[in-house]
Design a protein around this motif. Structure first.
Motif, short mmCIF file in Angstrom:
data_model
loop_
_atom_site.label_atom_id
_atom_site.label_comp_id
_atom_site.label_asym_id
_atom_site.label_seq_id
_atom_site.Cartn_x
_atom_site.Cartn_y
_atom_site.Cartn_z
N MET A 33 0.85 -1.19 0.00
CA MET A 33 0.00 0.00 0.00
C MET A 33 0.89 1.24 0.00
O MET A 33 1.61 1.47 0.97
CB MET A 33 -0.91 0.01 1.22
N HIS A 93 2.66 -3.48 4.62
CA HIS A 93 2.27 -4.79 4.08
C HIS A 93 3.11 -5.20 2.89
O HIS A 93 2.74 -6.13 2.18
CB HIS A 93 0.80 -4.78 3.61
N MET A 101 0.85 3.31 3.05
CA MET A 101 1.33 2.67 4.27
C MET A 101 2.63 1.95 3.97
O MET A 101 2.77 0.76 4.25
CB MET A 101 0.29 1.68 4.80
CU LIG Z 1 -2.73 -0.88 4.97
#
Ligand SMILES: [Cu+2]
Length: 158
Positions: free
Chosen positions: A102, A109, A105
């Protein structure tokens, strides 16, 4: 004594530019370090690719077509990549890898670069895990004889 002070004064004056320079040097090095640390292995650029199902040029000799086994949603999604020579002949001699994550983010992940596996049909397949809704990105790397000949990314929402 006066001579000493004078000498000291001149010496420190002489030294000033060096001190200033080395501090600046240190600062610029530091900012590079910070950029490198936050960017980690993401120093490489992955230009946005044409969408799934479209021809994506890979160097001068190949193109690829990528897609997903279904519209990406939470859970496991399989990325499929087909490689063709510019003459349109399917090619399975290249190495294809992908990283998924992502963008909003970074690092949360990211799967890291993982190799696709060749299917019997000569498709390059790689499962990825979509663990939360939001903005996702896959980053493809294609290698020929160990050398990177292509990088590209695709952004999508889940
Ligand atoms: Cu995320």
């Amino acid at each position: 004594m006066r001579c000493f002070i004078l000498t000291f004064g001149v010496l420190s004056l002489l030294c000033l530019p060096f001190v200033a320079e080395s501090q600046q040097d240190h600062k610029s090095k530091h900012s590079v370090d910070v950029a490198a640390a936050s960017g980690a292995e993401k120093m490489s650029v992955y230009p946005s690719m044409p969408g799934p199902g479209k021809k994506v040029p890979v160097g001068n000799e190949y193109y690829l077509i990528y897609g997903f086994d279904k519209k990406p949603k939470l859970g496991t999604v399989i990325i499929k990549v087909e490689v063709f020579t510019t003459e349109g002949k399917k090619d399975t001699s290249l190495e294809v890898k992908a990283d998924a994550g992502m963008p909003s983010m970074r690092g949360a992940h990211d799967s890291g670069d993982r190799p696709f596996k060749l299917s019997n049909k000569g498709d390059y397949l790689l499962p990825i895990s979509i663990v939360m809704p939001g903005d996702w990105e896959i980053r493809l790397t294609v290698l020929k004889e160990g050398k990177v000949i292509f990088r590209g990314s695709h952004q999508f929402d889940v």
